[in-house]
Write a protein that holds these residues in place. Structure first.
Motif, PDB file in Angstrom:
ATOM      1  N   LYS A 125       4.572   7.412   6.070  1.00 30.44           N
ATOM      2  CA  LYS A 125       5.888   7.262   7.101  1.00 30.44           C
ATOM      3  C   LYS A 125       6.952   8.277   6.551  1.00 30.44           C
ATOM      4  O   LYS A 125       7.593   9.018   7.412  1.00 30.44           O
ATOM      5  N   LYS A 171      -2.320  10.674   9.488  1.00 30.20           N
ATOM      6  CA  LYS A 171      -1.808   9.934   8.643  1.00 30.20           C
ATOM      7  C   LYS A 171      -1.995  10.139   7.197  1.00 30.20           C
ATOM      8  O   LYS A 171      -1.021  10.178   6.387  1.00 30.20           O
ATOM      9  N   GLY A 182       0.885  -1.091  -0.019  1.00 28.97           N
ATOM     10  CA  GLY A 182       0.115  -0.241  -0.128  1.00 28.97           C
ATOM     11  C   GLY A 182       0.917   1.272   0.066  1.00 28.97           C
ATOM     12  O   GLY A 182       1.391   1.437   1.058  1.00 28.97           O
ATOM     13  N   HIS A 210       6.081  -3.567   4.774  1.00 30.08           N
ATOM     14  CA  HIS A 210       5.917  -2.006   4.641  1.00 30.08           C
ATOM     15  C   HIS A 210       7.166  -1.172   5.441  1.00 30.08           C
ATOM     16  O   HIS A 210       7.612  -0.366   5.007  1.00 30.08           O
ATOM     17  N   GLU A 253      -3.875  -7.527   6.486  1.00 32.63           N
ATOM     18  CA  GLU A 253      -4.437  -6.591   5.776  1.00 32.63           C
ATOM     19  C   GLU A 253      -4.804  -6.720   4.529  1.00 32.63           C
ATOM     20  O   GLU A 253      -5.827  -6.236   3.904  1.00 32.63           O
ATOM     21  N   GLN A 264       0.834   3.789   2.676  1.00 30.75           N
ATOM     22  CA  GLN A 264       1.248   3.796   4.109  1.00 30.75           C
ATOM     23  C   GLN A 264       2.938   4.147   4.077  1.00 30.75           C
ATOM     24  O   GLN A 264       3.186   4.767   4.969  1.00 30.75           O
ATOM     25  N   ARG A 296      -4.996  -1.859  -0.144  1.00 26.18           N
ATOM     26  CA  ARG A 296      -4.115  -2.214   0.845  1.00 26.18           C
ATOM     27  C   ARG A 296      -3.732  -0.811   1.564  1.00 26.18           C
ATOM     28  O   ARG A 296      -3.692  -1.021   2.764  1.00 26.18           O
ATOM     29  N   SER A 297      -3.588  -0.002   1.086  1.00 32.68           N
ATOM     30  CA  SER A 297      -3.545   1.383   1.756  1.00 32.68           C
ATOM     31  C   SER A 297      -4.670   1.908   2.617  1.00 32.68           C
ATOM     32  O   SER A 297      -4.705   2.202   3.524  1.00 32.68           O
ATOM     33  N   LYS A 311      -5.657  -5.121  14.884  1.00 31.32           N
ATOM     34  CA  LYS A 311      -4.554  -6.127  14.380  1.00 31.32           C
ATOM     35  C   LYS A 311      -4.646  -6.814  15.722  1.00 31.32           C
ATOM     36  O   LYS A 311      -4.109  -6.453  16.843  1.00 31.32           O
ATOM     37  N   TYR A 359      -5.016  -0.011   5.864  1.00 34.72           N
ATOM     38  CA  TYR A 359      -4.307   0.555   6.715  1.00 34.72           C
ATOM     39  C   TYR A 359      -4.808   1.623   7.560  1.00 34.72           C
ATOM     40  O   TYR A 359      -4.703   1.830   8.846  1.00 34.72           O
ATOM     41  N   ARG A 382      -7.141   0.758  10.296  1.00 39.47           N
ATOM     42  CA  ARG A 382      -6.730   0.225  11.388  1.00 39.47           C
ATOM     43  C   ARG A 382      -7.428   0.848  12.657  1.00 39.47           C
ATOM     44  O   ARG A 382      -7.384   2.196  12.879  1.00 39.47           O
TER      45      ARG A 382
END
Length: 372
Positions: free
Chosen positions: A94, A358, A87, A169, A265, A90, A243-244, A256, A247, A250
């Motif tokens: 970061k 995020k 993803g 990731h 994920e 994600q 997938r992004s 998780k 994330y 969550r």
């Protein structure tokens, strides 16, 4: 007969005999003469086959002797992915946060190494991840490292290779930061040693144990040979937008569990891919949430809220053999809190806030680096 005459007679006799022998007479055979035609008619001797060298025995690989549970010190370039996609957002979140708050990069790295976080004064402007002496983690005694947080690897054929089964990731992010890359050293823990397997048998065993995800960024099946050659964003890893999305859901739509299923994920991503209309949302905008995050607009936040609603509203779906409970489905969206509170309340903060969310970090990074 006088002695002198006798000696002369004996000498003459011997001399005659020797002369006859030399001339081939007197019954003494002469040497056989071999003609050229006779020589040519003889069969040629069979050629001696060349000796085949015995191949040297296969040398055991670097990690062949490692056992399950062993900790290894490896470079990021040593690790092979067991999935074909990431993803990307994600990773961008970061990277964006690390650029604006460098202390968080060292804090995350120390935590991922099982050494707590970065010490309060444990880094400076000249600190780099590749120089472990340039920063200090809160746990300075490496013998007290928490190995339970280390990323797992499977040892491949002959012990020559390492296959990462979780942490793609996080480690890909360290691969992409300017002071990271393939030579950055990290610690991993051996999940299984499959060095005795090879070729198709190795990959069949990896699949049987759930150690690989053979799907591309759109969820379509691939073969092991189509897996990327390494971590990061430039060695073949595809972008999976679902997938992004997962994330960012969550602790809004799922949490998780511990222990966690590998590729957890992606299970949710595949489930949403089958029914959630992600293409209807504008993922280049953060979006607004008032007065109702489900209908305020079609920005990224709106997509996260509605995907989370679909996750918690489902009757414990079975996704590739895993139930929603196995995958951490929450009973209530945002853990029962108002959308301005809890995890979603943190997520909706813009880049101008003192603690941006995020998604805001991800979109800001993409804007500053001209990433579409």
């Amino acid at each position: 007969m006088p002695h002198t005459l006798a000696r002369f007679a004996l000498a003459a006799t011997l001399s005659s005999l020797l002369g006859l022998a030399a001339c081939g007479g007197g019954g003494v055979s002469s040497p056989t003469t071999v003609s050229a035609s006779d020589e040519a008619s003889k069969p040629a001797p069979a050629p001696t086959p060349p000796s085949t060298p015995t191949p040297p025995p296969t040398q055991p690989g670097k990690w062949q002797a490692a056992s399950t549970g062993d900790m290894l010190d490896v470079a990021l370039g040593d690790l092979h992915p067991t999935q074909a996609a990431l993803g990307y957002d994600q990773i961008y979140y970061k990277l964006g946060r690390y650029e604006l708050k460098p202390n968080k990069k060292f804090d995350d790295f120390c935590a991922d190494e099982g050494l707590g976080g970065v010490a309060a004064t444990g880094y400076s402007a000249t600190s780099t991840l590749t120089d472990s002496t340039s920063f200090t983690c809160t746990t300075t005694d490496v013998t007290k490292r928490d190995t339970t947080v280390l990323n797992p690897v499977v040892i491949g054929p002959n012990g020559d290779s390492l296959y990462l089964t979780d942490g793609h990731h996080g480690l890909s992010t360290y691969y992409e930061v300017p002071d990271g890359g393939p030579k950055l050293h990290v610690h991993v823990v051996v999940k299984a040693n499959l060095s005795a397997y090879s070729g198709d048998t190795f990959w069949a065993e990896m699949q049987n144990r759930g150690y690989t995800r053979l799907k591309d960024g759109n969820g379509a099946a691939i073969k092991p040979a189509q897996l990327p050659t390494g971590l990061g964003l430039k060695l073949g890893m595809q972008n999976d937008k679902f997938r992004s999305l997962v994330y960012f859901t969550r602790d809004v739509g799922y949490s998780k569990p511990t222990p966690s299923t590998d590729f957890l994920e992606f299970y949710w991503a595949d489930w949403l891919r089958a029914s959630f209309p992600l293409s209807s949302y504008t993922l280049t905008n953060l979006g607004t949430t008032d007065p109702d995050p489900a209908t305020a607009d079609t920005g990224y936040l709106n997509a996260v809220w509605n995907a989370s609603q679909q996750m918690v509203a489902s009757a414990d779906p079975v996704i590739d053999g895993k139930t929603g409970t196995d995958l951490g489905r929450l009973a209530q969206i945002n853990a029962g809190k108002k959308y301005t509170k809890g995890t979603f309340g943190d997520l909706l903060q813009p880049i101008t806030a003192s603690s941006p969310g995020k998604i805001a970090y991800a979109l800001d990074y993409k804007t500053r680096h001209s990433i579409q």
